[in-house]
Motif scaffolding. Structure first.
Motif, short mmCIF file in Angstrom:
data_model
loop_
_atom_site.label_atom_id
_atom_site.label_comp_id
_atom_site.label_asym_id
_atom_site.label_seq_id
_atom_site.Cartn_x
_atom_site.Cartn_y
_atom_site.Cartn_z
N HIS A 93 6.91 -0.58 3.33
CA HIS A 93 5.45 -0.61 3.25
C HIS A 93 4.83 -0.05 4.53
O HIS A 93 3.91 0.77 4.48
CB HIS A 93 4.97 -2.04 2.98
N GLU A 94 5.33 -0.49 5.68
CA GLU A 94 4.79 -0.03 6.95
C GLU A 94 4.99 1.47 7.13
O GLU A 94 4.08 2.19 7.58
CB GLU A 94 5.43 -0.79 8.11
N THR A 108 9.13 -5.03 4.04
CA THR A 108 7.92 -4.67 4.77
C THR A 108 8.09 -3.37 5.56
O THR A 108 7.10 -2.70 5.85
CB THR A 108 7.45 -5.80 5.72
N ILE A 131 -1.26 -3.06 7.55
CA ILE A 131 0.15 -3.26 7.88
C ILE A 131 0.36 -4.69 8.38
O ILE A 131 1.25 -5.40 7.94
CB ILE A 131 0.62 -2.23 8.93
N ARG A 138 8.14 -0.65 13.88
CA ARG A 138 6.92 -1.12 14.55
C ARG A 138 6.60 -0.27 15.77
O ARG A 138 5.43 -0.01 16.06
CB ARG A 138 7.06 -2.60 14.92
N VAL A 195 -0.41 -7.37 5.44
CA VAL A 195 0.58 -7.39 4.36
C VAL A 195 1.91 -7.96 4.86
O VAL A 195 2.54 -8.77 4.18
CB VAL A 195 0.75 -5.99 3.73
N GLN A 196 2.34 -7.55 6.07
CA GLN A 196 3.60 -8.10 6.57
C GLN A 196 3.47 -9.62 6.76
O GLN A 196 4.39 -10.36 6.42
CB GLN A 196 4.03 -7.44 7.87
N GLU A 197 2.34 -10.07 7.25
CA GLU A 197 2.12 -11.51 7.43
C GLU A 197 2.21 -12.23 6.10
O GLU A 197 2.88 -13.27 5.97
CB GLU A 197 0.75 -11.73 8.07
N ILE A 219 3.61 -11.17 3.19
CA ILE A 219 4.93 -11.08 2.55
C ILE A 219 5.93 -11.99 3.25
O ILE A 219 6.65 -12.75 2.60
CB ILE A 219 5.43 -9.63 2.50
N VAL A 220 5.99 -11.94 4.57
CA VAL A 220 7.01 -12.70 5.28
C VAL A 220 6.67 -14.19 5.35
O VAL A 220 7.50 -15.03 5.02
CB VAL A 220 7.25 -12.12 6.69
#
Length: 161
Positions: free
Chosen positions: A142-143, A139, A47, A14, A50-52, A54-55
């Motif tokens: 992906h990031e 993630t 980013i 991050r 998608v992280q939101e 997926i997690v």
């Protein structure tokens, strides 16, 4: 799963995304160079979104991003399709959301990394992410991939390709 190692990796990944964001102006964030489908702003929002998803979504939790973010930042979307620019977040807003997301994930999931998720993510035959920690770790891949796109966009925009 080693919590310290996972969250250290999250901080590294991050921090690199936030570095790219800091190196980008609002004007640069809008440019879609020839050969690209999206701009830097879209990649940053993607980013985050998608992280939101997926997690939080795959863990059965409520999302903390605006409801309309998937309609502008999900897979197969593009800034070229944005009918209105009024709901598009500024870079400052995205920076704050990306920073807050990192801390929120640590707080919300640090004691749940080995918990099974109600909705595993399946990849082909016999491959699936079944634990909260697995979702978080995925993630990062992906990031990092989208950091590469952002870097390519920045080099192209600045003429350093």
């Amino acid at each position: 799963m080693n919590k310290e190692a996972l969250f250290m990796q999250m901080d590294v990944v991050r921090s690199r995304t936030l570095y790219h964001l800091a190196e980008t102006t609002e004007e640069q964030a809008e440019i879609i160079p020839s050969g690209f489908k999206n701009n830097i702003r879209w990649n940053l929002g993607h980013i985050l979104t998608v992280q939101e998803n997926i997690v939080y979504k795959f863990s059965g939790e409520k999302l903390y991003i605006p409801d309309y973010y998937p309609s502008i930042f999900a897979n197969k979307t593009s800034p070229a399709d944005w009918a209105s620019q009024e709901n598009i977040p500024s870079l400052e807003t995205l920076r704050d959301q990306l920073q807050n997301q990192r801390e929120r994930i640590k707080k919300d999931f640090s004691e749940r990394l080995n918990d099974s998720v109600p909705r595993p993510i399946r990849f082909g035959e016999g491959r699936e992410l079944t634990k909260v920690g697995d979702l978080i770790a995925f993630t990062f891949y992906h990031e990092g991939m989208h950091q590469g796109f952002i870097n390519a966009l920045q080099c192209t925009i600045r003429g350093n390709a």
